[in-house]
Each structure stands twice: as structure tokens, then as C-alpha cells.
Design an enzyme around this catalytic site. Structure first.
Site, mmCIF file in Angstrom:
data_model
loop_
_atom_site.group_PDB
_atom_site.id
_atom_site.type_symbol
_atom_site.label_atom_id
_atom_site.label_comp_id
_atom_site.label_asym_id
_atom_site.label_seq_id
_atom_site.Cartn_x
_atom_site.Cartn_y
_atom_site.Cartn_z
ATOM 1 N N GLY A 124 12.113 4.364 -1.729
ATOM 2 C CA GLY A 124 13.006 3.209 -1.870
ATOM 3 C C GLY A 124 12.598 2.043 -1.003
ATOM 4 C CG LEU A 164 12.037 0.368 -4.899
ATOM 5 C CD1 LEU A 164 12.399 0.425 -6.381
ATOM 6 C CD2 LEU A 164 10.975 1.416 -4.572
ATOM 7 N N GLY A 201 4.557 -3.788 -4.224
ATOM 8 C CA GLY A 201 3.571 -2.696 -4.264
ATOM 9 C C GLY A 201 4.091 -1.552 -5.127
ATOM 10 C CG HIS A 202 7.511 0.750 -3.845
ATOM 11 N ND1 HIS A 202 8.182 0.085 -2.851
ATOM 12 C CD2 HIS A 202 7.105 1.919 -3.304
ATOM 13 C CE1 HIS A 202 8.175 0.804 -1.751
ATOM 14 N NE2 HIS A 202 7.525 1.926 -1.990
ATOM 15 C CE LYS A 247 1.557 1.081 2.487
ATOM 16 N NZ LYS A 247 1.886 1.761 3.752
ATOM 17 C CD GLN A 290 1.970 9.828 0.385
ATOM 18 O OE1 GLN A 290 2.768 10.071 1.257
ATOM 19 N NE2 GLN A 290 2.138 8.844 -0.467
ATOM 20 C CG MET A 292 3.455 -6.253 -0.083
ATOM 21 S SD MET A 292 4.371 -6.754 -1.521
ATOM 22 C CE MET A 292 3.912 -8.471 -1.543
ATOM 23 C CB SER A 293 4.639 -1.246 4.334
ATOM 24 O OG SER A 293 5.419 -0.261 4.973
HETATM 25 P P1 AMP Z 1 6.772 4.961 -0.158
HETATM 26 O O1 AMP Z 1 8.050 4.495 -0.759
HETATM 27 O O2 AMP Z 1 6.344 4.213 1.044
HETATM 28 O O3 AMP Z 1 6.758 6.465 0.021
HETATM 29 O O4 AMP Z 1 5.659 4.645 -1.235
HETATM 30 C C1 AMP Z 1 5.743 5.124 -2.556
HETATM 31 C C2 AMP Z 1 4.418 4.915 -3.229
HETATM 32 O O5 AMP Z 1 4.108 3.530 -3.249
HETATM 33 C C3 AMP Z 1 3.260 5.620 -2.492
HETATM 34 O O6 AMP Z 1 2.380 6.178 -3.451
HETATM 35 C C4 AMP Z 1 2.624 4.486 -1.736
HETATM 36 O O7 AMP Z 1 1.252 4.708 -1.473
HETATM 37 C C5 AMP Z 1 2.813 3.340 -2.720
HETATM 38 N N1 AMP Z 1 2.728 2.058 -2.021
HETATM 39 C C6 AMP Z 1 3.353 1.699 -0.873
HETATM 40 N N2 AMP Z 1 2.990 0.447 -0.499
HETATM 41 C C7 AMP Z 1 2.108 0.018 -1.440
HETATM 42 C C8 AMP Z 1 1.371 -1.193 -1.617
HETATM 43 N N3 AMP Z 1 1.451 -2.206 -0.754
HETATM 44 N N4 AMP Z 1 0.566 -1.301 -2.700
HETATM 45 C C9 AMP Z 1 0.470 -0.280 -3.590
HETATM 46 N N5 AMP Z 1 1.132 0.894 -3.480
HETATM 47 C C10 AMP Z 1 1.937 1.045 -2.420
#
Ligand code: AMP
Length: 282
Positions: A31, A33, A36-37, A150, A154, A185-186
Site C-alpha cells: 500500500g 501506492l 511505481g506501483h 528497485k 527480493q 519512488m518508495s
Molecule cells: P512495496 O509496496 O514497497 O512492497 O512494493 C510493492 C512492489 O512494488 C514491489 O515489487 C516493489 O519492488 C515495487 N516497487 C516499489 N517501488 C517501485 C518503483 N519506484 N518502481 C517500480 N516498482 C516499485
């Protein structure tokens, strides 16, 4: 867009599609979001008949209680973002729905991938990731599952998980989506001040600097240069910088033209932890 909270609801919905060989694309997220997501979801919707997102902040992959507590949770906003893109199903289970009575991780052997980088600094993290991704895959039964580059370690761990189990899913790697200044993005970026966000450009700049220097300088000089970028600057504390083999994720001391390598960085801005990586020669 359908929103389900339980496995039962999800299974009921999928019953009719499964028998028709429907291609199901799956994007697991925690979440908060961002674009990137959404880029992962857009890729999935182009390549599948049905796209499923999950939003679940997985407690077992956090090694620090404060990090779990402070992880941004923006469900209403997330659902609004998902409504505006081609996402068909959102799965938002509770912790009890996923873990039933015991909130704990299984033990996985990822052939040593789990002991490098994030595994060294976040003990038990990948057992938590392996546990939740396996559970989610068993519930959603996706044809394709999309993960961001990113979080490259994982991604490799999930690939290993699939190889070592009977899960019939293809893992797709998606490009890192960046801010204009290069910051990946994070969800954690929401906890940065605007000054930190701006200064965090140094992470991607350093990774690119390393790429430029590869083949021109010895590896130990490149390593030293990368560390120097984070010395004498007040906003970030470097946790690790590594040049590693893409397959084994082990730190390397020399480069073979037959293999592919990546640079990886983890830094803290106060208590906010950021990671990034780029490919060096592929
Ligand atoms: P998270 O919600 O951080 O667990 O991320 C969910 C998915 O989105 C994971 O596969 C992450 O690698 C991917 N993700 C997170 N940040 C980015 C980004 N900036 N660009 C592309 N994918 C991303």
C-alpha cells in the site's frame, strides 16, 4: 473494481475464470501506492485478462517494531488510485486472514541469497517476505506476478522461491520508477522532508557514477569513491554500498565480462531507510 477482504470471497469470484484459462496478473504491495506501483499494475493489465493488486502490510518482514508501526497506511487514497487504472481486483486481507492464529515466518533456504545485503541488515526479513508471498500466491494463483527492480534482491528471492516450490507462476521484473531528480519512488519517501527528498538524488547519482567508472578505475577505487559521496554530508547515513554479481548477489572484487553486475545502496535519512540499485553492465 472488486475489493475483497477474505480468501473465500476471492475464490468465489475466481471460480468462473479459473476454468477458462484466464491469464491472471498479480501485483503484491504494502500500500501507500505511488506511480511505481501503478506502473507494475499497468504492465500487468496489458499482459493479462485480469489484474489483481494486494495491499497488505506484512508484519513478519519487519525486523523493527517502529518501522512496522510507522509504515504509511493510506487505504482510502490507494483504492481511489486503483479505481482510475485498469485494476480489476484488490485484495486487502487482515493479518488474521493471512496468518490465522500465529503471526510467524516459515524458514526458507534461498541458496544464500537471503544472507547478503538486506538479509544481513534486516534479520529474518526474507523469511517474512517468502512466507507472505507464498501465501498470497497460493490464494491468488496468478499466471504472472510483477515485482520491481528497485527491490532486486527480493525479486531474485521470489524467483528462487518459485523454483524451489511447485508454484506455477512466472515472475516479471519491472523497471524502477523515479522522481525527476532520480530518487526511486518508495512508500517510505512520504516520510522524508522536502529537503531530504531533494538531497536524496545523491543515491541515484552515486549509482550512475559507479556505472561510469566501471572498467576505467579498479573496483576498490570505485568503492572508495562511492563511500566518499556519503561522507561529509549531513542528511544521509550510508548503511551499505555493494557491487554484486546479479545471480549470487555476492560482493565482487573483480569483474568478468561474461557476468552481469549491479551496484546496490542502502541509506538512512534519520530513521527512514531507502534502497536503490542499478545494473552495471547488462
Ligand atoms: P512495496 O509496496 O514497497 O512492497 O512494493 C510493492 C512492489 O512494488 C514491489 O515489487 C516493489 O519492488 C515495487 N516497487 C516499489 N517501488 C517501485 C518503483 N519506484 N518502481 C517500480 N516498482 C516499485
Amino acid at each position: 473494481m472488486k475489493v475483497f477482504k477474505t480468501k473465500k470471497e476471492l475464490n468465489l469470484y475466481f471460480k468462473e475464470f479459473r476454468s477458462k484459462n484466464t491469464k491472471i496478473g498479480f501485483v503484491p504491495t504494502m500500500g501507500a501506492l505511488h506511480k511505481g506501483h501503478l506502473s507494475l499494475l499497468e504492465k500487468s493489465s496489458k499482459e493479462n485478462d485480469i489484474t489483481v493488486a494486494s495491499i497488505f502490510v506484512n508484519p513478519t518482514q519487519f525486523n523493527k517494531k517502529e518501522d512496522l508501526e510507522n509504515y504509511p497506511r493510506t487505504l482510502e487514497n490507494d483504492l481511489n488510485l486503483l479505481k482510475n487504472i485498469a485494476c480489476d481486483v484488490v485484495f486487502i486481507p487482515s493479518v488474521e486472514e493471512i496468518y490465522t492464529t500465529t503471526i510467524s515466518s516459515g524458514q526458507f533456504d534461498f541458496d544464500g541469497l537471503e544472507n547478503e545485503m538486506e538479509g544481513k541488515y534486516r534479520k529474518g526479513h526474507f523469511n517474512g517476505v517468502g512466507t507472505v508471498v507464498k501465501k498470497l500466491f497460493e490464494i491468488v494463483l496468478p499466471t504472472y506476478a510483477y515485482f520491481g527492480e528497485k527491490d532486486f534482491q527480493q525479486l531474485q528471492i521470489i524467483r528462487k522461491l518459485v523454483k524451489k516450490t511447485t508454484l506455477d507462476v512466472t515472475i516479471v521484473c519491472c523497471d524502477t520508477y523515479r522522481e525527476n531528480n532520480g530518487l526511486a519512488m518508495s512508500s517510505r519517501n512520504a516520510r522524508l522532508t522536502s529537503q531530504e527528498k531533494e538531497a536524496a538524488a545523491i543515491i541515484y547519482q552515486t549509482l550512475n557514477g559507479v556505472k561510469d567508472k566501471l572498467g576505467k578505475l579498479p573496483l576498490d577505487a570505485i568503492h572508495k569513491w562511492a563511500l566518499e559521496q556519503f561522507e561529509n554530508q549531513p542528511l544521509f547515513e550510508l548503511e551499505y554500498f555493494t557491487i554484486a554479481d546479479e545471480e549470487t548477489l555476492k560482493n565482487v572484487t573483480n569483474i568478468s565480462p561474461k557476468k552481469t553486475y549491479r551496484a546496490f545502496i542502502a541509506v538512512y535519512a534519520r530513521e527512514v531507510r531507502l534502497i536503490d540499485t542499478i545494473s552495471l553492465n547488462s
